[in-house]
Scaffold this active site. Structure first.
Site, PDB file in Angstrom:
ATOM      1  N   TYR A 196     -22.926  -0.583  23.328  1.00 37.79           N
ATOM      2  CA  TYR A 196     -23.476   0.364  24.294  1.00 37.79           C
ATOM      3  C   TYR A 196     -22.770   0.206  25.635  1.00 37.79           C
ATOM      4  CZ  TYR A 196     -26.371   2.210  27.956  1.00 37.79           C
ATOM      5  OH  TYR A 196     -26.786   2.875  29.076  1.00 37.79           O
ATOM      6  N   HIS A 246     -30.345  -2.010  25.228  1.00 42.36           N
ATOM      7  CA  HIS A 246     -30.395  -0.658  24.674  1.00 42.36           C
ATOM      8  C   HIS A 246     -30.980  -0.657  23.272  1.00 42.36           C
ATOM      9  CE1 HIS A 246     -28.915   3.615  24.924  1.00 42.36           C
ATOM     10  NE2 HIS A 246     -29.178   3.361  26.175  1.00 42.36           N
ATOM     11  N   GLU A 296     -37.257   4.016  29.445  1.00 46.11           N
ATOM     12  CA  GLU A 296     -36.495   5.265  29.560  1.00 46.11           C
ATOM     13  C   GLU A 296     -36.749   6.201  28.376  1.00 46.11           C
ATOM     14  OE1 GLU A 296     -32.607   3.339  29.658  1.00 46.11           O
ATOM     15  OE2 GLU A 296     -31.988   4.645  28.026  1.00 46.11           O
TER      16      GLU A 296
END
Ligand code: MG
Length: 442
Positions: A196, A246, A296
Site C-alpha cells: 500500500y 491499511h 476511513e
C-alpha cells in the site's frame, strides 16, 4: 369558572392579544427582511481534472446569488452517486427550505429506508455540505464560525512519504521535515509486490499462481517494522511519525505489529484492522501503548460508537462524505471529545477540494483536533476550485470568505469529464492477491 376569574381574563385579553399581535408582526418583519430561501435546484458537478473522479453537489436557491457546494466524492463508485443525487434527492428536496440543515439531513437519511451505505451517504453529504455553505453565505461567515469559531489559527497537516527501501523513506522524511512538516507518514515498499502506498522498486515480481499484483503480509510486516525502528533512530525523537497498515494483515498479525513498534512511539498506527475485525482493538489496547487511528472506511454509527465509547482508539479517521457529511461528523467530533479521542479526518486525493475545506473548518472549530491528512490542492484542481486551503510550514489555513470560501469554475470543470480509467474500471480498484491467489483487503 368563577365570575371574578372571568373578569380577570377579560381584563388580560387585550394585553395577550396585543402581545400575540406584536410577536406576529416581528415574525413577519423578520420574514420580509430575510425570507427563508427555498431549494430551487440540485445539480452535480462531475469532474476529473487529476487522477481521481470528483463529485460535487451544487444547490441553488430561489434567492439571487445564494447557492452552495458540497462534496459527494466516492471515487471508486462515482458514477453511482450521481443518479442517487439527481434521481432521488433532487425531487425530494426541490421546493423545501434551504436553511434547515439538521432537518434536511434527517429527512434525506430516512428517505431510502435502508441506509448507511457509501453511495447514499455520499449523496447526502453533497447536499448537507452545500446547505452549510449556503448558511455561511447567508450569515456572511466562514463555516468554522457557525461551528463556534476557531480553537486554533491553522490545522497541522501531515504528508505521506514512501520509498522502495528504508533509505529512500528516511531521505523523503528529511525532505518533508525541511519543508516544515512536523508529522510525516512513512510507507515502505516490498520488492516485487504491490504494497500500500509504496512501490517495490525494480525487483522482479515473485513467482505466483496467478498473474495479478501480489502481496504477502509477512514480507511486508518484517520490512515495515524494521523501517519504522530505523527511521525513528535516523530522524530523532521529536518528529511525529505515522504508519498505515491499511487493513492488509490478519488480526493476530496486527496485534503483534502494534506491540513490535511500541518503542517507535508513533503518533498513530492507522487501520491496523479491517472494519470486519474491530473487536480485536481491545486485544491491542490490552497489550501495548501504541496510539491507534481508525475509521476511513466507516459508514455507520454502529461502527464508530463502540470504538469511541470504549476508548479503544485514539484518533477517528472518518471520511466525512462517507459518513453523510458535516452534520453527522461534527456530532462525532463532540462525542470523541468526551471520550478522549482526537480527530484525524480522512483527506487523501479522492476528497474534493470542497471536502478538504469541510475537513479544515471542522479541524479549526474542534478542541480535540489531532492532525489533518492532505488538503493541499494544486494545478488545474486549484483553478477549478478557487479559494482552496493554503499550506505553510506544516499547517493548513482556511480563507475567511463566507461558507467554505470556495467558488467553482463550472465551465472549466466541464472540460475534464470522467475517463474510463485503468483497465476500464471507471475509477474502481483492481484486485491484489497473495502468492496462492487469495484476494487480500486493500
Ligand atoms: Mg488510511
Amino acid at each position: 369558572m368563577r365570575r371574578r376569574d372571568l373578569l380577570s381574563l377579560a381584563a388580560l385579553a387585550p394585553a395577550l392579544s396585543g402581545r400575540r399581535a406584536a410577536a406576529q408582526e416581528r415574525t413577519e418583519r423578520a420574514a420580509r427582511g430575510m425570507p427563508s430561501p427555498k431549494i430551487k435546484d440540485v445539480s452535480v458537478i462531475a469532474t476529473q481534472p487529476g487522477g481521481v473522479r470528483l463529485v460535487v453537489v451544487k444547490i441553488t436557491t430561489d434567492q439571487d446569488g445564494l447557492y452552495g457546494y458540497g462534496c459527494a466524492t466516492f471515487t471508486q463508485r462515482a458514477d453511482l452517486v450521481v443518479p442517487a443525487i439527481e434521481k432521488y434527492l433532487k425531487p425530494f428536496l426541490v421546493g423545501k427550505p434551504a436553511d434547515r440543515i439538521e432537518d434536511t439531513w434527517q429527512a434525506c437519511y430516512d428517505s431510502s429506508y435502508w441506509k448507511n451505505g457509501p453511495v447514499l451517504n455520499n449523496a447526502i453529504s453533497g447536499v448537507d455540505q452545500a446547505l452549510w455553505d449556503i448558511k455561511g453565505r447567508q450569515a456572511g461567515m466562514p463555516v468554522y464560525q457557525l461551528l463556534g469559531g476557531k480553537c486554533r489559527e491553522a490545522a497541522a497537516t501531515y504528508t505521506s512519504v514512501s520509498g522502495a527501501d528504508t533509505a529512500q523513506v528516511i531521505e523523503g522524511a528529511k525532505r518533508a521535515m525541511s519543508q516544515g512538516y512536523k508529522h510525516v507518514r512513512l510507507q515502505v515498499g516490498v520488492p516485487g509486490m504491490s504494497a500500500y502506498a509504496a512501490g517495490g522498486g525494480q525487483a522482479d515480481r515473485p513467482k505466483a499462481l496467478h498473474d495479478r499484483p501480489v502481496f504477502e503480509p509477512k514480507a511486508y510486516i518484517l520490512r515495515a517494522v524494521k523501517m519504522l525502528h530505523e527511521a525513528r533512530a535516523a530522524l530523532g525523537a521529536e518528529v511525529e511519525l505515522l504508519h498505515d497498515i491499511h487493513e492488509r494483515v490478519s488480526p493476530r498479525e496486527a496485534v503483534q505489529f502494534a506491540k513490535d513498534v511500541e518503542d517507535v512511539k508513533l503518533f498513530y498506527l492507522e487501520d491496523a484492522l479491517s472494519p470486519e475485525d474491530l473487536t480485536y482493538f481491545r486485544q491491542i489496547r490490552e497489550q501495548c501503548n501504541t496510539a491507534l487511528a481508525m475509521g476511513e472506511l466507516f459508514n455507520s454509527p454502529h461502527e464508530w460508537m463502540p470504538l469511541i465509547s470504549e476508548r479503544l482508539i485514539d484518533y477517528i479517521r472518518i471520511h466525512i462524505s462517507q459518513a453523510g457529511g458535516l452534520t453527522p461528523c461534527r456530532k462525532v467530533a463532540i462525542l470523541c471529545e468526551q471520550f478522549g479521542v482526537k480527530t484525524a479526518w480522512h483527506g487523501p486525493g479522492d476528497v474534493s477540494p470542497i471536502g478538504h475545506a469541510c475537513n479544515l473548518h471542522l479541524d479549526l472549530a474542534s478542541y480535540n483536533f489531532g492532525v489533518q491528512e492532505g488538503g493541499i490542492i494544486r494545478g488545474v484542481e486549484a483553478e477549478i476550485f478557487k479559494g482552496v486551503p493554503t499550506y505553510k510550514d506544516g499547517y493548513l489555513w482556511a480563507n475567511d470568505s463566507p461558507g467554505w470560501g470556495i467558488e467553482v469554475d463550472e465551465k472549466l470543470a466541464a472540460k475534464y469529464p470522467f475517463r474510463p480509467g485503468r483497465d476500464g474500471l471507471n475509477g474502481g480498484w483492481g484486485d491484489v492477491r497473495r502468492l496462492d491467489g487469495t484476494v487480500i483487503k486493500q
